[in-house]
Design a protein around this motif. Structure first.
Motif, mmCIF file in Angstrom:
data_model
loop_
_atom_site.group_PDB
_atom_site.id
_atom_site.type_symbol
_atom_site.label_atom_id
_atom_site.label_comp_id
_atom_site.label_asym_id
_atom_site.label_seq_id
_atom_site.Cartn_x
_atom_site.Cartn_y
_atom_site.Cartn_z
ATOM 1 N N LEU A 157 41.224 31.053 8.041
ATOM 2 C CA LEU A 157 42.486 31.320 7.339
ATOM 3 C C LEU A 157 43.001 32.726 7.648
ATOM 4 O O LEU A 157 44.212 32.924 7.839
ATOM 5 C CB LEU A 157 42.300 31.139 5.833
ATOM 6 C CG LEU A 157 42.090 29.702 5.370
ATOM 7 C CD1 LEU A 157 41.611 29.674 3.933
ATOM 8 C CD2 LEU A 157 43.360 28.892 5.547
ATOM 9 N N TRP A 158 42.099 33.680 7.705
ATOM 10 C CA TRP A 158 42.482 35.063 8.011
ATOM 11 C C TRP A 158 43.097 35.149 9.410
ATOM 12 O O TRP A 158 44.164 35.745 9.594
ATOM 13 C CB TRP A 158 41.249 35.967 7.886
ATOM 14 C CG TRP A 158 41.494 37.413 8.164
ATOM 15 C CD1 TRP A 158 42.132 38.310 7.361
ATOM 16 C CD2 TRP A 158 41.075 38.141 9.321
ATOM 17 N NE1 TRP A 158 42.142 39.554 7.956
ATOM 18 C CE2 TRP A 158 41.497 39.468 9.159
ATOM 19 C CE3 TRP A 158 40.375 37.794 10.475
ATOM 20 C CZ2 TRP A 158 41.253 40.457 10.112
ATOM 21 C CZ3 TRP A 158 40.124 38.769 11.423
ATOM 22 C CH2 TRP A 158 40.561 40.089 11.239
ATOM 23 N N SER A 215 35.759 29.224 6.424
ATOM 24 C CA SER A 215 37.134 28.945 6.006
ATOM 25 C C SER A 215 37.928 30.235 5.856
ATOM 26 O O SER A 215 39.092 30.292 6.245
ATOM 27 C CB SER A 215 37.152 28.132 4.713
ATOM 28 O OG SER A 215 36.603 28.868 3.640
ATOM 29 N N GLY A 219 44.383 32.664 11.131
ATOM 30 C CA GLY A 219 45.609 31.869 11.129
ATOM 31 C C GLY A 219 46.782 32.569 10.450
ATOM 32 O O GLY A 219 47.933 32.229 10.690
ATOM 33 N N SER A 220 46.469 33.549 9.617
ATOM 34 C CA SER A 220 47.514 34.320 8.930
ATOM 35 C C SER A 220 47.864 35.603 9.661
ATOM 36 O O SER A 220 48.502 36.493 9.093
ATOM 37 C CB SER A 220 47.052 34.657 7.505
ATOM 38 O OG SER A 220 46.890 33.485 6.767
ATOM 39 N N GLY A 221 47.415 35.712 10.892
ATOM 40 C CA GLY A 221 47.742 36.893 11.685
ATOM 41 C C GLY A 221 46.791 38.056 11.480
ATOM 42 O O GLY A 221 47.118 39.186 11.804
ATOM 43 N N TYR A 275 41.015 43.420 -2.867
ATOM 44 C CA TYR A 275 42.128 42.609 -2.394
ATOM 45 C C TYR A 275 43.496 43.237 -2.589
ATOM 46 O O TYR A 275 44.502 42.686 -2.137
ATOM 47 C CB TYR A 275 42.113 41.237 -3.099
ATOM 48 C CG TYR A 275 40.776 40.545 -3.014
ATOM 49 C CD1 TYR A 275 40.273 40.082 -1.797
ATOM 50 C CD2 TYR A 275 40.006 40.353 -4.152
ATOM 51 C CE1 TYR A 275 39.047 39.458 -1.725
ATOM 52 C CE2 TYR A 275 38.776 39.722 -4.089
ATOM 53 C CZ TYR A 275 38.295 39.277 -2.869
ATOM 54 O OH TYR A 275 37.088 38.663 -2.799
ATOM 55 N N PRO A 305 45.533 39.812 8.710
ATOM 56 C CA PRO A 305 46.092 40.932 7.945
ATOM 57 C C PRO A 305 45.114 42.099 7.816
ATOM 58 O O PRO A 305 43.949 41.911 7.471
ATOM 59 C CB PRO A 305 46.397 40.342 6.573
ATOM 60 C CG PRO A 305 46.120 38.896 6.642
ATOM 61 C CD PRO A 305 45.481 38.589 7.938
ATOM 62 N N ARG A 310 40.831 43.060 6.509
ATOM 63 C CA ARG A 310 39.985 43.217 7.693
ATOM 64 C C ARG A 310 38.520 43.474 7.341
ATOM 65 O O ARG A 310 37.623 42.922 7.968
ATOM 66 C CB ARG A 310 40.507 44.347 8.570
ATOM 67 C CG ARG A 310 39.774 44.456 9.891
ATOM 68 C CD ARG A 310 40.416 45.513 10.787
ATOM 69 N NE ARG A 310 39.799 45.542 12.084
ATOM 70 C CZ ARG A 310 38.707 46.237 12.376
ATOM 71 N NH1 ARG A 310 38.117 46.962 11.458
ATOM 72 N NH2 ARG A 310 38.191 46.206 13.587
#
Length: 119
Positions: free
Chosen positions: A84-85, A80, A87-89, A31, A91, A95
Motif C-alpha cells: 500500500l505504501w 500489505s 502503491g501510494s507513491g 503517523y 509517502p 518512510r
C-alpha cells in the motif's frame, strides 16, 4: 534458537505501533495524526490489531504449532503495508515505518521458510 530470535525481532517490529493502544500520543508521533482527527480512532484500533500480531509472534517463538499461522499474520501485516505504501507513491512521512517493515522481511522470510518446510 535462531527461529526464536527471528520471531522476537518480528514482535519488536510490531511493538511501536502496538504501544499506541496504551500511549495514544504515539499515534501523532508515528503517523502525524492529531487526536481531533477522526482517523485517530481508527489508528488506535489499528494499534490493537498490531498488539495481536505482536502476541502471535511471541507465541510462535514458544510454540512451533502456531508458526504457520503467525507467519501468515505477520506477512499480511507487513506485506500489505509495504504494498500500500509503494502503491501510494511511497509517502515520505511513512518512510520510517516502511523501512522497519522492509528490514523485518528478512526474519519473516526465514521463519516463514522454516514454518512451511520444517518437519
Amino acid at each position: 534458537m535462531i527461529e526464536r530470535i527471528a520471531w522476537g525481532l518480528l514482535a519488536l517490529v510490531h511493538l511501536p505501533p502496538a504501544l499506541a493502544l496504551l500511549a495514544p500520543g504515539l499515534i501523532t508521533s508515528l503517523y502525524g495524526i492529531d487526536a481531533d482527527n477522526p482517523a485517530f480512532l481508527l489508528l488506535r484500533h489499528r494499534a490493537a490489531l498490531f498488539l495481536v500480531v505482536l502476541l502471535v509472534c511471541l507465541w510462535a517463538a514458544a510454540d512451533p504449532a502456531t508458526r504457520r499461522l503467525a507467519a501468515v499474520a505477520a506477512t499480511l501485516s507487513m506485506g500489505s503495508f509495504l504494498l500500500l505504501w509503494l502503491g501510494s507513491g511511497a509517502p515520505q512521512a511513512l518512510r520510517s515505518i516502511a523501512l522497519a517493515d522492509a528490514i523485518g522481511l528478512v526474519p519473516l522470510a526465514y521463519v516463514s521458510w522454516r514454518a512451511f518446510t520444517a518437519g
